[in-house]
Design a protein around this motif. Sequence first.
Motif, PDB file in Angstrom:
ATOM      1  N   ARG A  36     -43.813 114.655  34.473  1.00 30.92           N
ATOM      2  CA  ARG A  36     -45.046 115.065  33.400  1.00 30.92           C
ATOM      3  C   ARG A  36     -46.226 115.076  34.252  1.00 30.92           C
ATOM      4  NH1 ARG A  36     -43.353 109.978  29.962  1.00 30.92           N
ATOM      5  NH2 ARG A  36     -41.022 110.284  29.455  1.00 30.92           N
ATOM      6  N   ASN A  37     -46.475 114.668  35.434  1.00 30.00           N
ATOM      7  CA  ASN A  37     -47.750 114.775  35.984  1.00 30.00           C
ATOM      8  C   ASN A  37     -47.828 116.159  36.781  1.00 30.00           C
ATOM      9  OD1 ASN A  37     -48.684 112.228  35.152  1.00 30.00           O
ATOM     10  ND2 ASN A  37     -47.417 111.315  36.853  1.00 30.00           N
ATOM     11  N   GLY A  38     -46.615 116.898  36.851  1.00 24.60           N
ATOM     12  CA  GLY A  38     -46.539 118.216  37.737  1.00 24.60           C
ATOM     13  C   GLY A  38     -46.113 118.172  38.954  1.00 24.60           C
ATOM     14  N   THR A  39     -45.996 116.951  39.239  1.00 22.86           N
ATOM     15  CA  THR A  39     -45.194 116.844  40.776  1.00 22.86           C
ATOM     16  C   THR A  39     -43.741 117.168  40.986  1.00 22.86           C
ATOM     17  OG1 THR A  39     -46.298 114.595  40.832  1.00 22.86           O
ATOM     18  CG2 THR A  39     -44.612 115.105  42.652  1.00 22.86           C
ATOM     19  N   ALA A  40     -43.418 118.365  41.826  1.00 24.45           N
ATOM     20  CA  ALA A  40     -42.108 118.826  41.865  1.00 24.45           C
ATOM     21  C   ALA A  40     -41.471 117.962  43.049  1.00 24.45           C
ATOM     22  CB  ALA A  40     -42.373 120.223  42.570  1.00 24.45           C
ATOM     23  N   TYR A  41     -40.171 117.697  42.566  1.00 25.33           N
ATOM     24  CA  TYR A  41     -39.266 117.036  43.490  1.00 25.33           C
ATOM     25  C   TYR A  41     -38.191 117.755  43.736  1.00 25.33           C
ATOM     26  CZ  TYR A  41     -41.830 112.776  41.932  1.00 25.33           C
ATOM     27  OH  TYR A  41     -42.678 111.949  41.750  1.00 25.33           O
ATOM     28  N   GLN A  42     -37.569 118.069  45.143  1.00 18.98           N
ATOM     29  CA  GLN A  42     -36.524 118.380  45.589  1.00 18.98           C
ATOM     30  C   GLN A  42     -35.395 117.510  45.342  1.00 18.98           C
ATOM     31  OE1 GLN A  42     -37.278 121.899  45.047  1.00 18.98           O
ATOM     32  NE2 GLN A  42     -35.307 121.884  46.244  1.00 18.98           N
ATOM     33  N   ILE A  43     -34.359 117.570  44.496  1.00 18.22           N
ATOM     34  CA  ILE A  43     -33.396 116.510  44.295  1.00 18.22           C
ATOM     35  C   ILE A  43     -32.306 116.876  45.094  1.00 18.22           C
ATOM     36  CG2 ILE A  43     -32.010 115.175  42.835  1.00 18.22           C
ATOM     37  CD1 ILE A  43     -34.402 115.279  40.699  1.00 18.22           C
TER      38      ILE A  43
ATOM     39  N   LYS B  59     -23.977 110.952  45.118  1.00 19.08           N
ATOM     40  CA  LYS B  59     -25.005 110.135  45.907  1.00 19.08           C
ATOM     41  C   LYS B  59     -26.343 110.993  45.747  1.00 19.08           C
ATOM     42  CE  LYS B  59     -22.712 107.915  49.579  1.00 19.08           C
ATOM     43  NZ  LYS B  59     -22.460 107.776  51.084  1.00 19.08           N
ATOM     44  N   LEU B  60     -27.506 110.715  45.396  1.00 20.05           N
ATOM     45  CA  LEU B  60     -28.698 111.252  45.061  1.00 20.05           C
ATOM     46  C   LEU B  60     -29.865 110.869  46.062  1.00 20.05           C
ATOM     47  CD1 LEU B  60     -28.550 111.061  41.373  1.00 20.05           C
ATOM     48  CD2 LEU B  60     -28.430 112.887  42.450  1.00 20.05           C
ATOM     49  N   SER B  61     -30.713 111.918  46.417  1.00 14.58           N
ATOM     50  CA  SER B  61     -31.881 111.693  47.269  1.00 14.58           C
ATOM     51  C   SER B  61     -32.855 112.790  46.735  1.00 14.58           C
ATOM     52  CB  SER B  61     -31.475 111.823  48.622  1.00 14.58           C
ATOM     53  OG  SER B  61     -31.230 113.090  48.869  1.00 14.58           O
ATOM     54  N   SER B  62     -34.152 112.517  47.145  1.00 20.23           N
ATOM     55  CA  SER B  62     -35.192 113.252  46.738  1.00 20.23           C
ATOM     56  C   SER B  62     -36.413 113.418  47.690  1.00 20.23           C
ATOM     57  CB  SER B  62     -35.725 113.022  45.160  1.00 20.23           C
ATOM     58  OG  SER B  62     -36.714 111.791  45.306  1.00 20.23           O
ATOM     59  N   THR B  63     -36.790 114.491  47.735  1.00 16.54           N
ATOM     60  CA  THR B  63     -38.240 114.794  48.510  1.00 16.54           C
ATOM     61  C   THR B  63     -39.475 115.191  47.442  1.00 16.54           C
ATOM     62  OG1 THR B  63     -36.867 115.308  50.474  1.00 16.54           O
ATOM     63  CG2 THR B  63     -39.360 115.819  50.364  1.00 16.54           C
ATOM     64  N   PRO B  64     -40.415 114.570  47.330  1.00 17.20           N
ATOM     65  CA  PRO B  64     -40.688 113.239  47.807  1.00 17.20           C
ATOM     66  C   PRO B  64     -39.670 112.034  47.022  1.00 17.20           C
ATOM     67  CG  PRO B  64     -42.577 113.896  46.326  1.00 17.20           C
ATOM     68  CD  PRO B  64     -41.466 114.977  46.445  1.00 17.20           C
ATOM     69  N   THR B  65     -39.594 110.910  47.813  1.00 15.24           N
ATOM     70  CA  THR B  65     -38.886 109.919  47.359  1.00 15.24           C
ATOM     71  C   THR B  65     -39.030 109.424  46.020  1.00 15.24           C
ATOM     72  OG1 THR B  65     -38.618 109.077  49.681  1.00 15.24           O
ATOM     73  CG2 THR B  65     -37.745 107.759  48.026  1.00 15.24           C
ATOM     74  N   LEU B  66     -37.955 109.225  44.951  1.00 17.01           N
ATOM     75  CA  LEU B  66     -37.795 108.656  43.922  1.00 17.01           C
ATOM     76  C   LEU B  66     -37.117 107.384  43.704  1.00 17.01           C
ATOM     77  CD1 LEU B  66     -36.921 111.627  41.526  1.00 17.01           C
ATOM     78  CD2 LEU B  66     -39.135 110.616  41.556  1.00 17.01           C
ATOM     79  N   GLU B  67     -37.356 106.529  43.014  1.00 17.22           N
ATOM     80  CA  GLU B  67     -36.538 105.175  42.633  1.00 17.22           C
ATOM     81  C   GLU B  67     -35.050 105.577  42.374  1.00 17.22           C
ATOM     82  OE1 GLU B  67     -38.499 101.999  40.710  1.00 17.22           O
ATOM     83  OE2 GLU B  67     -40.501 102.538  41.831  1.00 17.22           O
TER      84      GLU B  67
END
Length: 186
Positions: free
Chosen positions: A157-164, A178-186
């Motif tokens: 919602r804040n416009g931050t893009a995540y590569q999952i 298994k999931l991971s992301s950049t930047p890191t998500l909880e």
Amino acid sequence: PKGRRLRCPLSKLQGESQFRALMVTGRVDVVDARYMREFDIVKNAVIKPRVYEESKPFWQGNKLLSELGLCLTVRSTGQLKVKNRYADLGLETSMSVTGTLENPRVDGTVRVEEGKFSIPFLRGDYKVDRGEIAFAETKEPTKAELNIDAETEHIDRNGTAYQIRLNLKGPLDGIVIKLSSTPTLE
């Protein structure tokens, strides 16, 4: 015959009187294929089914057919497709099928060449980077090992893009996600 490796002659159906059995041998070139069995990633990866219904094999109850020896080389000569509500994938395969109709042994791989898929409780379509299903002659085909790496982009919602990044790994009857992301998500 148990304990004896048979040499595979070129394409034919043959009988060996000393073993009183039939054997089908040869090369199978898969030109066009359709995946017909419904595969539910949620049930296979998250909810382990206790009971499932399966139709009776056509050869069951016929000793001659159930003991039919297999010595086949299977390869795709064109791209194979899986297209259903979860996936649109292009596949390639090369494997051998030995054993009998009652107890087949599959050795080889099915590789994901391209495509995307979705998982109902995860957002987005995941583009496949690399993927394969590895069959081993020493294991039942249902114990084939799946290993697929895929990724998607999610914008919050804040416009931050995540590569999952998503990895599906394990035997077909017990897939682990298994999931991971950049930047890191909880």
